[in-house]
Design an enzyme around this catalytic site. Structure first.
Site, PDB file in Angstrom:
ATOM      1  N   ASP A 159      -7.049  -6.357   4.665  1.00 32.70           N
ATOM      2  CA  ASP A 159      -8.000  -4.874   4.423  1.00 32.70           C
ATOM      3  C   ASP A 159      -7.988  -4.310   5.854  1.00 32.70           C
ATOM      4  O   ASP A 159      -9.055  -3.474   5.923  1.00 32.70           O
ATOM      5  CB  ASP A 159      -9.211  -5.461   3.980  1.00 32.70           C
ATOM      6  N   GLY A 185      -4.250  -4.879  -1.876  1.00 33.35           N
ATOM      7  CA  GLY A 185      -4.555  -3.475  -2.269  1.00 33.35           C
ATOM      8  C   GLY A 185      -4.507  -2.690  -1.053  1.00 33.35           C
ATOM      9  O   GLY A 185      -5.337  -2.829  -0.135  1.00 33.35           O
ATOM     10  N   HIS A 186      -3.547  -1.601  -1.027  1.00 37.02           N
ATOM     11  CA  HIS A 186      -2.970  -0.956  -0.087  1.00 37.02           C
ATOM     12  C   HIS A 186      -3.647   0.488  -0.241  1.00 37.02           C
ATOM     13  O   HIS A 186      -3.209   1.133  -1.371  1.00 37.02           O
ATOM     14  CB  HIS A 186      -1.790  -0.757   0.483  1.00 37.02           C
ATOM     15  N   GLN A 207      -2.018  -8.545   3.067  1.00 38.63           N
ATOM     16  CA  GLN A 207      -2.927  -9.564   3.557  1.00 38.63           C
ATOM     17  C   GLN A 207      -3.130  -9.662   5.219  1.00 38.63           C
ATOM     18  O   GLN A 207      -2.705  -8.293   5.581  1.00 38.63           O
ATOM     19  CB  GLN A 207      -2.846 -11.011   3.191  1.00 38.63           C
ATOM     20  N   LYS A 229      -3.695  -1.109   6.491  1.00 35.42           N
ATOM     21  CA  LYS A 229      -2.129  -1.094   6.844  1.00 35.42           C
ATOM     22  C   LYS A 229      -1.319   0.003   5.919  1.00 35.42           C
ATOM     23  O   LYS A 229      -0.538   0.649   6.209  1.00 35.42           O
ATOM     24  CB  LYS A 229      -1.533  -2.589   6.392  1.00 35.42           C
TER      25      LYS A 229
END
Length: 423
Positions: free
Chosen positions: A13, A40-41, A222, A16
């Site tokens: 988180d 989740g990006h 991650q 990225k």
């Protein structure tokens, strides 16, 4: 041309996706090398927030080839949903998109097992996202998993049924049933859709592109402290989240790696269970969570929040060979009079260390802090690195001195334009 790698240095988180989006125009290829829909990006531009789970973050740039590598575990249902959302926003997600035939398939029974196994842990829960990631990687290592390429075989359904039968046996050991019948129609419909996409041997594709002189950005999911080997085991993910994972997750040789971009927040967060030495259980932690909107992009769970942790960062910088740091969400700390930085840990005997110990020792450690002045200014109104307040510049310089790596980007807001490059 070389491969540059972007990795998170904390527990995920870190931001990225935003950095990939910012850097992407200078690359020909963006390749995702591990993880699955548990990642989740979040990308924000033109006033719109986009959340990607399995699609590489270069998808919004038409000239970029996007690759889902063999190290990824792949949920076809989630992937089809992602591509449909992109289509609804006028983005052709299938254009220049290639998926490794060696990537592992997440089956409905993997998701069911994830829930069953997490419930069986009782009070020792890992904090799984329940997306089927762990069971899928278990099958991969156990050499019983199904891969993307298997969907092209005439006996795919038989292979699927055999896998589900194995999973049902495991569920029965826990006195549970898989209960996946309601999800199978959607799964097989997604499999039919998957067959229409570019499924290929992406290791050949990437190495051919390297020979053509194309620039590749490898995108991790991650964070390094969730690495299966070097993270805070067992409270980790099931893949290699560090730079070494880019080689095995894409099929590229180590000699091709050039720059390593290490992404860290100006503070620290964690989702799920596990040790977190600088976690704040007070109003300061709540203030950081509110200002940073610290809720999981995949799960919506509130993130645990705390001050930045330099022993942990030194460790992940070492593991990844980081060449430059990108400092994210500095604006979240705008309202603080003082910023605290964990420089060491102290054990119950009063001994201090600047190294990250193993889980047993880490759980007994207390953080040792130094305090720096806050900047007390709205950073989102600043348009250049030169205009950053002196206090934030001092904070950046302190991090550079302590971590011995230059900070090249400071993010001062969620939008693509709120990304300041430091010369």
């Amino acid at each position: 041309m070389p491969v540059d790698v972007l990795v998170g240095l904390q527990w995920g988180d870190e931001g990225k996706g935003k950095i990939v989006d910012v850097l992407a125009p200078t690359y020909d290829v963006v390749a995702r090398f591990q993880g699955g829909p548990n990642a989740g990006h979040t990308l924000t531009f033109d006033g719109t927030k986009h959340v990607l789970h399995q699609v590489p973050s270069g998808i919004f740039h038409p000239h970029i080839i996007n690759v889902v590598g063999n190290g990824v575990v792949f949920d076809p249902v989630v992937f089809r949903q992602e591509l449909q959302k992109l289509t609804d926003r006028g983005v052709d997600g299938t254009r220049n998109l290639f998926i490794s035939k060696k990537a592992q398939l997440i089956l409905p029974s993997h998701r069911a097992l994830d829930r069953i196994l997490e419930e069986a842990r009782g009070g020792g829960k890992i904090g799984s996202t329940l997306k089927g990631i762990g069971p899928t990687y278990q099958d991969k290592i156990g050499r019983t998993g199904l891969r993307i390429g298997d969907v092209l075989l005439p006996d795919f359904r038989e292979r699927y049924d055999e896998a589900v039968a194995r999973h049902a046996t495991l569920a029965a050991f826990h006195n549970k049933e898989l209960e996946i019948e309601a999800f199978e129609a959607d799964f097989f419909s997604a499999i039919d859709y998957l067959r229409t996409l570019n499924l290929t041997d992406t290791e050949y594709l990437l190495n051919d592109l390297l020979r053509q002189g194309k620039r590749i950005l490898a995108e991790g999911a991650q964070g390094s402290l969730l690495d299966i080997d070097f993270g805070t085991y067992p409270f980790v993910t099931s893949s290699s989240t560090i730079v070494a994972g880019a080689c095995t997750g894409l099929g590229i040789a180590p000699r091709h790696i050039d720059k390593v971009f290490g992404i860290t927040k100006a503070y620290c967060t964690r989702v799920g269970s596990g040790p977190f030495p600088t976690e704040l259980h007070d109003e300061v932690g709540e203030q950081i969570r509110a200002a940073g909107r610290e809720f999981g992009a995949t799960t919506g769970r509130p993130r645990r929040c705390g001050w930045i942790d330099l022993p942990a960062l030194r460790y992940t910088i070492m593991l990844n060979g980081v060449t430059e740091l990108h400092l994210m969400k500095a604006d979240v700390l705008d309202e603080f009079d003082e910023i605290r930085v964990c420089t060491h840990y102290r054990n119950p005997q009063g001994e201090e260390t600047n190294q990250l110990p193993d889980l047993g020792a880490l759980q007994t450690m207390e953080p040792v802090y130094t305090t720096l002045p806050g900047w007390k200014i709205n950073l989102q109104s600043i348009g250049s690195a030169a205009a950053l307040p002196a206090e934030l510049k001092a904070y950046v310089q302190y991090l550079e001195q302590q971590l011995e790596v230059p900070v090249k980007i400071v993010s001062v807001g969620p939008d693509r334009v709120s990304t300041l490059h430091i010369d």
